[in-house]
Design an enzyme around this catalytic site. Structure first.
Site, PDB file in Angstrom:
ATOM      1  N   HIS A   1       0.859  -1.179   0.000  1.00 10.23           N
ATOM      2  CA  HIS A   1       0.000   0.000   0.000  1.00 10.23           C
ATOM      3  C   HIS A   1       0.894   1.227   0.000  1.00 10.23           C
ATOM      4  O   HIS A   1       1.957   1.221   0.605  1.00 10.23           O
ATOM      5  CB  HIS A   1      -0.877  -0.006   1.264  1.00 10.23           C
ATOM      6  CG  HIS A   1      -2.067   0.879   1.138  1.00 10.23           C
ATOM      7  ND1 HIS A   1      -1.997   2.224   1.382  1.00 10.23           N
ATOM      8  CD2 HIS A   1      -3.338   0.618   0.768  1.00 10.23           C
ATOM      9  CE1 HIS A   1      -3.189   2.754   1.173  1.00 10.23           C
ATOM     10  NE2 HIS A   1      -4.017   1.800   0.797  1.00 10.23           N
TER      11      HIS A   1
ATOM     12  N   ASP B   1      -7.913  -5.587   0.325  1.00  6.01           N
ATOM     13  CA  ASP B   1      -8.408  -6.342  -0.823  1.00  6.01           C
ATOM     14  C   ASP B   1      -7.982  -7.792  -0.827  1.00  6.01           C
ATOM     15  O   ASP B   1      -8.524  -8.598  -1.581  1.00  6.01           O
ATOM     16  CB  ASP B   1      -7.936  -5.675  -2.123  1.00  6.01           C
ATOM     17  CG  ASP B   1      -8.681  -4.394  -2.355  1.00  6.01           C
ATOM     18  OD1 ASP B   1      -9.865  -4.355  -2.019  1.00  6.01           O
ATOM     19  OD2 ASP B   1      -8.080  -3.437  -2.855  1.00  6.01           O
TER      20      ASP B   1
END
Ligand code: ACO
Length: 472
Positions: free
Chosen positions: A348, A406
């Site tokens: 991320h 996710d």
């Protein structure tokens, strides 16, 4: 070892500080419900020496409620003739905001000061929507009123149903989402005046209420089933599940575990500060574009596999790996960057620690698979093994790559029965409230200007026009 434990201590101390330091700056109400934080004042400065001419100047430093201080460069070009260069905006604050705070180093995410873990555990999606839009959790009366306002708008203009007939049945539902959400501006003219607070509120409610209907219709159209109209006595998540999975021929029974997991997925995706799609919404909105067009722009940006498309990409990756026996080879491909292979659902831009949403999602994933009797689902087994191996591998540790939200959401969604092509659509449904809240905050900010970045030009200098017969 000593270094490791002391750095752990620093991280823990930082986390404590972050959670404690949640007192917001002085606020005053605008004419709308929006919160207008006090403009931060310079409290220090960075001294800069321009080595080209020996000139010294200072840049003010501003302090937010929590988080790193920022260097104010607003006057840099005007006073020094310099731009800044930050492709990907890794060090650039594009706005002042009081909605969401993230500390990626320690894995903290708060909305209006409330930790995401607490909201996921104790709240529901409607309450989180209210919080993001209005700045506070609703009291009982406000919650009833808000839910009434949202459910009032769940239906679509009947003409929109016909709009769907123009798409191919195999159109990606995200393509349908971008188009139909953008098309709302052609139907709801009475909520496109961005200067009218009442119209802004109605547009916000309409968007939150209508995106699940639009999304479910995109799914129904793709599989050739009739559209199912919303039922307003159901909760937001229940209604969405029903519109997606019910058929007129049978009674649809809502599984409470699935509905709760769906609601949690919506909460966990509701807002995430100035990410790519939110910045896209703000950028589109900065020109004065109507809210439906702005949210369509956000949906388009979310579609990419580096952003909201990642949950779909995780499932594709798991299918490609096929079995636990192939994990080692796949990890080798990722580490050697063969064909730019990445471990989807890992890493991320902001979180350099465990994504706090991923922890909640991981737990929810196990609950849903247990409830659906899919505990031994080979996909889950594969995902758990992949996670274990990656978390213990030097490459992922040194690159600070942890599972993001996710990584697990795709597994839950598949277990519930959504096709992979709908995963990003669900993300868009949940994120609409975040986009809307951030859009409203921007419009209500009196210092707001059109977003217009600069560049470091590296092309040709001026040159004479080349006639056709002289071109190579
Ligand atoms: N797998 C393998 N290596 C990775 C991964 C990954 N998932 N993510 C980053 N890296 C490596 C890069 O190869 C690079 O290595 P290097 O320094 O040796 O060259 C380093 O980590 C930094 O990578 P960047 O691309 O510069 O990191 P950035 O912050 O720009 O990217 C991103 C963040 C796009 C999310 C990235 O981690 C990624 O592609 N992840 C997979 C896709 C994904 O899961 N996206 C969902 C994000 S969460 C969300 O939108 C809800």
């Amino acid at each position: 070892m000593a270094g490791k434990s002391s750095s752990k201590k620093t991280v823990a101390a930082k986390a404590k500080k972050v959670v404690k330091a949640t007192k917001p700056a002085a606020r005053s109400k605008t004419v709308d419900s929006g919160i207008k934080p006090a403009a931060p004042k310079a409290y220090a400065a960075v001294a800069v020496k321009d080595s080209r001419n020996g000139k010294n100047f200072e840049l003010p430093i501003l302090k937010g409620t929590v988080g790193p201080d920022v260097v104010d460069i607003r006057k840099l070009y005007g006073e020094q003739g310099l731009f800044t260069y930050d492709p990907g905006y890794g060090s650039t604050g594009s706005t002042q905001s009081s909605i969401t705070y993230i500390d990626g180093d320690v894995g903290v995410l708060t909305h209006r000061g409330y930790k995401i873990e607490d909201l996921a555990e104790n709240s529901d999606f409607m309450e989180v929507c209210y919080l993001l839009l209005e700045g506070e959790l609703p009291n009982a009366k406000q919650k009833v009123e808000f839910e009434k306002n949202i459910t009032y708008h769940t239906m679509l203009h009947e003409q929109i149903a016909r709009f769907y007939q123009g798409f191919r049945r195999d159109a990606h539902p995200m393509a349908v989402m971008v188009s139909v959400v953008g098309a709302l501006s052609a139907f709801y003219h009475d909520s496109t005046d961005i200067h009218d607070p009442r119209q802004r509120t109605i547009a916000s409610h309409r968007l939150i209420a209508k995106v699940p209907t639009i999304a479910a219709m995109a799914y129904k159209y793709s599989i050739g089933q009739p559209f199912v109209y919303p039922k307003n006595e159901l909760s937001y998540a229940e209604n969405f599940l029903r519109m997606t999975f019910a058929v007129p021929a049978e009674e649809y029974k809502i599984d409470p575990v699935v509905a709760k997991a769906m609601d949690k997925i919506f909460i966990l995706h509701a807002d995430h500060e100035q990410n790519a799609s939110t910045s896209t919404v703000r950028m589109a909105g900065s020109s004065g574009a109507n809210p439906f067009a702005c949210i369509a722009a956000g949906i388009a940006c979310l579609w990419g596999p580096a952003h909201g498309g990642a949950n779909e990409a995780v499932l594709k990756m798991l299918a490609e790996i096929g079995s636990t026996a192939n994990i080692k080879d796949y990890i080798g491909k990722v580490k050697s960057k063969q064909d730019n292979t990445r471990l989807m659902g890992f890493g991320h831009r902001v979180y350099k620690n465990y994504d706090p949403r991923a922890s909640v999602m991981r737990k929810s994933c196990h609950e849903v698979l247990d409830a659906l009797g899919k505990r031994n689902d080979p996909l889950l087994q594969l995902a758990m093994e992949l996670e274990k191996i990656a978390l213990n591998d030097d490459y992922f540790i040194s690159h600070k790559l942890y599972p993001n939200v996710d990584f697990y959401s795709g597994i839950i969604l598949q277990a519930i029965g959504f096709p992979t092509s709908m995963f990003t659509v669900l993300f868009a449904v949940a994120r609409t409230v975040g986009w809307v809240a951030q859009w409203k905050e921007m419009i209500e900010d009196p210092t707001q200007r059109i977003g217009r970045p600069r560049q470091l030009y590296t092309g040709y200098g001026e040159r004479p026009y080349t006639p056709m017969n002289k071109r190579k």
